[in-house]
Design a protein around this motif. Sequence first.
Motif, PDB file in Angstrom:
ATOM      1  N   THR A 228       0.852  -1.197   0.000  1.00  0.00           N
ATOM      2  CA  THR A 228       0.000   0.000   0.000  1.00  0.00           C
ATOM      3  C   THR A 228       0.885   1.243   0.000  1.00  0.00           C
TER       4      THR A 228
ATOM      5  N   GLY B 210      -0.462   2.437  -4.813  1.00  0.00           N
ATOM      6  CA  GLY B 210      -0.029   1.125  -4.367  1.00  0.00           C
ATOM      7  C   GLY B 210       0.972   0.541  -5.344  1.00  0.00           C
TER       8      GLY B 210
ATOM      9  N   PHE C 203      -8.855  -0.700  -4.161  1.00  0.00           N
ATOM     10  CA  PHE C 203      -8.535  -0.163  -2.830  1.00  0.00           C
ATOM     11  C   PHE C 203      -9.754  -0.302  -1.929  1.00  0.00           C
TER      12      PHE C 203
ATOM     13  N   ARG D 291      -6.256   0.308   2.114  1.00  0.00           N
ATOM     14  CA  ARG D 291      -5.235  -0.655   1.709  1.00  0.00           C
ATOM     15  C   ARG D 291      -5.510  -1.090   0.284  1.00  0.00           C
ATOM     16  N   ILE D 292      -4.481  -1.592  -0.388  1.00  0.00           N
ATOM     17  CA  ILE D 292      -4.635  -2.115  -1.732  1.00  0.00           C
ATOM     18  C   ILE D 292      -4.857  -3.623  -1.652  1.00  0.00           C
TER      19      ILE D 292
END
Length: 322
Positions: free
Chosen positions: A40, A55, A68, A110-111
């Motif tokens: 990320t 990311g 995401f 977060r990815i």
Amino acid sequence: MLTKSRGTSLGRAITGSLLIALLIAVAAGAAKIPAPSVSTGGTSNITYSTAILYGYINPHGQVTNYYFQYGPSGNFGSQSPLAPAGNATSTTKVSQAIPGLSPGLTYHYRIVAISPAGRTNGQERSFRTPKVPLSLAIVGAPNPDVFGSPFLVEGSLSGTGASTREIVLQANPFPYTAGFKTLGNPEVTNAAGGFSFPVLNLAENSQLRVMTVGAPVVVSPVVVENVAVSVTFHVRRTHHHGVVRFYGTVTPTVAGALVGFQLLKPGHKSVNQGGTVVKSSSATVSSFSRRVHLRHRGVYRALVKVANGAYVSAYSLPIVVR
């Protein structure tokens, strides 16, 4: 015969063993293909309602997609659309713009990458959207206001924390050298930041502004609320044929102001039918009177032209002259 049967069985066993070994090798080869590697990244272009999230993805040669996850907590709650990351064997930087955010909140994100080899979640990171700065806008309704008449100062407080804020109305009367002073009682903005100050009257043209009470102090742009003189207009017959007397009052006193008598013609410009000058009658009221040779019957009105800066010019209500 027995020898041949034993050879055939042995051959089948060997073939079966080779097939099993081949399947095991294929399975082992497949197991060696890793899921995407992800990290990320940071953010950019953060506004009150949008942000760009970054990311890093290594697809390891597999067709890979990513998105995401984001939200005001570690549970996220929202995600961006699925997007392609390709099938490279090296790390690629990716990004997506995230709309619809709320101002003044911390967002976690977060990815996530997905390929035939599996799914990988990136580490959780966070960012905070800025607050929307408070700003004030006001308007006087109506403007100009007729002397002695009530009017409203309406407006809105916009930005983060605009609801239920205490505000005050301030005025700086003509010639605008005394400075602003609070006019009337404080008000409180509604849930949408709107407000309305009722003002019973203004003595003369005034600069108006609204400001918040307490920090952060926000002041609206200054608007000028004009005060138009109040004009009454009448007609009276005289003993002379075709001659009438136009007369009326002007409040407050504006001695020396010009008065014009206008004949109104629908669809055409008004026609001037003479005039006079306002004379002082008392400390609060002035008056005008003039005999006019009436050439046309119809609808008339008086225009009082004020040039002293404290008030603005105004028309009377129309009257019918038969």
